[in-house]
Design an enzyme around this catalytic site. Structure first.
Site, PDB file in Angstrom:
ATOM      1  N   ASN A 153       3.062  -4.124   3.196  1.00 57.01           N
ATOM      2  CA  ASN A 153       3.474  -4.609   4.508  1.00 57.01           C
ATOM      3  C   ASN A 153       2.361  -5.299   5.281  1.00 57.01           C
ATOM      4  O   ASN A 153       2.624  -6.049   6.202  1.00 57.01           O
ATOM      5  CB  ASN A 153       4.045  -3.453   5.334  1.00 57.01           C
ATOM      6  CG  ASN A 153       3.167  -2.223   5.313  1.00 57.01           C
ATOM      7  OD1 ASN A 153       2.885  -1.667   4.245  1.00 57.01           O
ATOM      8  ND2 ASN A 153       2.700  -1.814   6.460  1.00 57.01           N
ATOM      9  N   SER A 201      15.175  -0.741   4.434  1.00 58.07           N
ATOM     10  CA  SER A 201      15.435  -0.561   5.858  1.00 58.07           C
ATOM     11  C   SER A 201      16.170  -1.778   6.426  1.00 58.07           C
ATOM     12  O   SER A 201      15.941  -2.902   5.984  1.00 58.07           O
ATOM     13  CB  SER A 201      14.095  -0.369   6.576  1.00 58.07           C
ATOM     14  OG  SER A 201      14.302  -0.304   7.968  1.00 58.07           O
ATOM     15  N   GLY A 202      17.040  -1.536   7.413  1.00 64.30           N
ATOM     16  CA  GLY A 202      17.830  -2.625   7.989  1.00 64.30           C
ATOM     17  C   GLY A 202      17.053  -3.581   8.873  1.00 64.30           C
ATOM     18  O   GLY A 202      17.236  -4.799   8.807  1.00 64.30           O
ATOM     19  N   CYS A 327      -2.927   1.058  15.421  1.00 70.92           N
ATOM     20  CA  CYS A 327      -3.518   1.479  16.680  1.00 70.92           C
ATOM     21  C   CYS A 327      -2.936   2.829  17.045  1.00 70.92           C
ATOM     22  O   CYS A 327      -1.838   2.909  17.576  1.00 70.92           O
ATOM     23  CB  CYS A 327      -3.188   0.452  17.751  1.00 70.92           C
ATOM     24  SG  CYS A 327      -4.291   0.481  19.144  1.00 70.92           S
TER      25      CYS A 327
HETATM   26  C1  LIG Z   1       8.677  -0.696   8.093  1.00 68.75           C
HETATM   27  C2  LIG Z   1       8.305   0.008   6.844  1.00 68.75           C
HETATM   28  C3  LIG Z   1       8.696   1.340   6.614  1.00 68.75           C
HETATM   29  C4  LIG Z   1       9.437   2.167   7.659  1.00 68.75           C
HETATM   30  O1  LIG Z   1      10.763   1.761   7.810  1.00 68.75           O
HETATM   31  P1  LIG Z   1      11.559   2.192   9.149  1.00 68.75           P
HETATM   32  O2  LIG Z   1      12.957   1.735   8.903  1.00 68.75           O
HETATM   33  O3  LIG Z   1      10.899   1.482  10.278  1.00 68.75           O
HETATM   34  O4  LIG Z   1      11.466   3.675   9.242  1.00 68.75           O
HETATM   35  C5  LIG Z   1       8.345   1.931   5.417  1.00 68.75           C
HETATM   36  N1  LIG Z   1       7.666   1.244   4.490  1.00 68.75           N
HETATM   37  C6  LIG Z   1       7.286  -0.034   4.656  1.00 68.75           C
HETATM   38  C7  LIG Z   1       6.571  -0.747   3.568  1.00 68.75           C
HETATM   39  C8  LIG Z   1       7.588  -0.691   5.837  1.00 68.75           C
HETATM   40  O5  LIG Z   1       7.190  -1.956   6.021  1.00 68.75           O
END
Ligand SMILES: *Cc1c(COP(=O)(O)O)cnc(C)c1O
Length: 401
Positions: A153, A201-202, A327
């Site tokens: 990410n 995730s949505g 942060c």
């Molecule tokens: C955003 C993210 C998550 C968390 O997902 P949520 O739906 O915000 O709980 C987990 N893993 C990665 C790689 C992400 O980018």
């Protein structure tokens, strides 16, 4: 006049697509029935949930009954790790993951360590790619699970998922991947890639927040993490978030249908930004793999300055970006991902992440580069590290920036 916003933080979250929103509204207004109810308003909600599963399954080359909705990526990650280690406790207590995972994985691993699970954190090379030989070496007779993120990410690096899946399958070890960043962005085939569990995730794909899913390969036993009603075949209790589920499936469908054109558009903007930043801003370094990276991810370290200061200066121009570092409660911690890539503290602290959408324009990119150049120059001009550096190199400030 309203300030123009240039949103470049799509890895953090995305705006909801209007078709997605439209698809959700009926399930909040007229079709509010509980999917477990046996009257027709209930069964039509149930149908909508099952249709959402079919749609998502088709994108992953999976089956409808392998999709389990959750309240997001974090829950799916927690479920996979905690419950695999619990369900298969009799097989062993060793888990292999990487040093660059999202905190939803890393902090779950830290918790599992307090419960007696042994965790191996694989390192990565300077581009953020894991070493398959190191993975093979890390496998022990009591290894139960390998969890490696599909794409990172922060720096966008895409891991060799198929190869990892093959190794896991050969050794009879379960393979989970956090695909929150990859789902809808790059093709995923659970069969071909030997994936046993996958989180998504949505809200990272222009869908709603608070909804996600865990793909669980059929035949795989996995304890429930949430106990209560018999929803989700008894594996995830709690009344289904029907509007969220419907919206997530529409978002997933749109992402899958537009993957090629969206990816190409993002890559064009990405190439432009990387090229201009490298050419026009001295003492910067691209983070992440140059080619094996998600379209739309641009992550640079700028020496002598703080990423957070850059984010704040860009915000004044209406540009939303993020620094590589998390942060936490006002404390500035250098990113664990960048440190794992071998960046020093200075580089890790001077990171800026830009994550694009296909809706961004080239004209916006031009503006962003100009603002970035100006911000870097301003921050360096007040940076003692930078003036010391220039003095040492006997160069004047003006020559340098
Ligand atoms: C955003 C993210 C998550 C968390 O997902 P949520 O739906 O915000 O709980 C987990 N893993 C990665 C790689 C992400 O980018």
């Amino acid at each position: 006049m309203e300030k123009r916003i240039i949103y470049l933080d799509n890895a953090a979250t995305t705006p909801m697509d209007s078709e997605v929103l439209e698809s959700m509204l009926p399930f909040m207004r007229e079709q509010y029935g509980n999917p477990s109810a046996i009257y027709s308003m209930g069964s039509s909600a149930k149908k909508a949930v099952n249709q959402a599963k079919r749609r998502i399954a088709a994108i992953l080359n999976a089956k409808q009954e392998e999709i389990f909705f959750t309240a997001g990526g974090t829950e799916a990650d927690n479920w996979a790790l905690k419950m695999v280690m619990e369900t298969y406790r009799y097989k062993g207590r060793h888990l292999i993951t990487t040093a660059i995972e999202h905190h939803a994985i890393l902090h779950t691993c830290r918790y599992l360590e307090t419960q007696g699970v042994e965790v191996t954190y694989l390192g990565v090379d300077e581009d953020g790619v894991i070493d398959l030989e190191e993975l093979k070496q890390a496998i022990r007779p009591d290894t139960v699970l390998i969890s490696v993120m599909f794409a990172n990410n922060e720096v966008g690096t895409v891991e060799p998922i198929r190869e990892i899946g093959e190794i896991a399958r050969e050794r009879g070890i379960l393979f989970h991947t956090d695909a929150v960043q990859a789902f809808g962005q790059v093709p995923i085939d659970t069969e071909e890639m030997h994936i046993d569990l996958l989180s998504a995730s949505g809200h990272k794909i222009n869908g709603p927040k608070g909804v996600g899913f865990l793909y669980i390969r059929s035949g795989l036993e996995l304890h429930s993490m949430l106990h209560g009603g018999a929803q989700e075949s008894g594996r995830r209790a709690g009344t289904e978030n029907v509007p969220g589920i419907v919206g997530m499936a529409v978002a997933a469908q749109k992402a899958a249908d537009n993957m090629k054109t969206k990816g190409a558009a993002e890559m064009k903007l990405q190439d432009y930004l990387i090229d201009r930043i490298e050419r026009e801003i001295p003492y910067c370094r691209l983070n992440g793999h140059r080619t094996k990276r998600l379209p739309g991810n641009v992550n640079f370290s700028f020496r002598f300055i703080q990423g957070e200061s850059l984010v704040l200066m860009l915000d004044r121009k209406g540009i939303c970006t993020s620094s590589g570092s998390a942060c936490t409660s006002g404390e500035l911690n250098p990113s664990h991902v960048l440190l794992a890539l071998g960046r020093n503290e200075e580089e890790a602290e001077g990171a800026l992440r830009i994550t694009l959408s296909e809706k961004n324009s080239m004209e916006e990119m031009e503006f962003v580069v100009e603002c970035l150049k100006e911000a870097v120059q301003k921050l360096r001009s007040i940076s003692t590290q930078y003036t010391d550096f220039c003095r040492k190199n006997q160069k004047t400030l003006t020559e340098e920036i």
